[in-house]
Enzyme design. Sequence first.
Site, PDB file in Angstrom:
ATOM      1  N   LYS A  54      -2.357  13.902 -21.664  1.00 44.84           N
ATOM      2  CA  LYS A  54      -2.857  12.727 -22.408  1.00 44.84           C
ATOM      3  C   LYS A  54      -1.823  11.608 -22.385  1.00 44.84           C
ATOM      4  O   LYS A  54      -2.162  10.433 -22.234  1.00 44.84           O
ATOM      5  CB  LYS A  54      -3.189  13.115 -23.846  1.00 44.84           C
TER       6      LYS A  54
ATOM      7  N   LEU B 151      -2.869  25.298 -25.819  1.00 43.56           N
ATOM      8  CA  LEU B 151      -3.699  24.139 -25.502  1.00 43.56           C
ATOM      9  C   LEU B 151      -3.924  23.366 -26.796  1.00 43.56           C
ATOM     10  O   LEU B 151      -3.952  23.955 -27.877  1.00 43.56           O
ATOM     11  CB  LEU B 151      -5.064  24.571 -24.941  1.00 43.56           C
ATOM     12  N   ASP B 152      -4.154  22.062 -26.665  1.00 41.56           N
ATOM     13  CA  ASP B 152      -4.452  21.247 -27.847  1.00 41.56           C
ATOM     14  C   ASP B 152      -5.802  21.663 -28.443  1.00 41.56           C
ATOM     15  O   ASP B 152      -6.652  22.242 -27.756  1.00 41.56           O
ATOM     16  CB  ASP B 152      -4.548  19.765 -27.468  1.00 41.56           C
ATOM     17  N   LEU B 153      -5.990  21.263 -29.682  1.00 44.45           N
ATOM     18  CA  LEU B 153      -7.236  21.578 -30.401  1.00 44.45           C
ATOM     19  C   LEU B 153      -8.474  21.139 -29.606  1.00 44.45           C
ATOM     20  O   LEU B 153      -9.465  21.866 -29.513  1.00 44.45           O
ATOM     21  CB  LEU B 153      -7.199  20.855 -31.768  1.00 44.45           C
TER      22      LEU B 153
END
Length: 235
Positions: free
Chosen positions: A195, A109-111
Amino acid sequence: MSISRGRLDRFISEKCQINRKSVRLLLAQKRVSVDGVIALDIAQAINKFSLIKFDGQIIQENRALYIMLHKPVGVVCATKDDKHKTVIDLLCLKLTPTEKASLHIVGRLDLNTSGLVLLTNDSRWSEQLISPISKVDKHYLVTLKNPLHHDYINAFANGMYFAYENIITKPVKLNIISQYCAEVVLTEGRYHQIKRMFGRFNNPVMALHRTSIGSYILNENLLVGESKFININKK
Ligand code: URA
């Protein structure tokens, strides 16, 4: 030394530095067991989780680890990082340093994304969960800056061209929950995929949270930052 998959004779030969003929003799003398059963077949298939004993002494013992973590925003999905806390740093489970070092992340997962992260040392299990061929659903809750529009549903379902990778995304299911909130279901995991998809509508993602990967659902009792072992045979 441990192996991911292979033959018993090769493993013992390398581990104990003896030739294969001698291994055959050891087996005939019933001095080797695999998972509690005396091994007689030199070609017996073993893997890195097989418990192997020679004259009653353990020569290989690895625990298969399956972990569910509730990732907070601001923690990086990596095993090491100079700037941020990693998902490995968060683990508060009884693990030896070797076990900790053996873990890998199943679908990063992204930050700034929160939610379900799975960790394991069993690459057969993780490959089957993330391989595009298995088409495992990953569910996300998204909060957007601008109101959602019904046009998005078809655009997501039809796939979008990503020039950098030169691919068209696989069909994505979008369920609009409210004006600013939606559930997104992916079967692949392209870089910043959600996103970028909302970006096509100039609609920035304000919050992103993964709730499930296949049949593994983020346990509602698992607080942000907490982790637990899971039993993959009994969810
Ligand atoms: N899509 C994103 O944009 N970020 C994630 O972390 C996961 C899916």
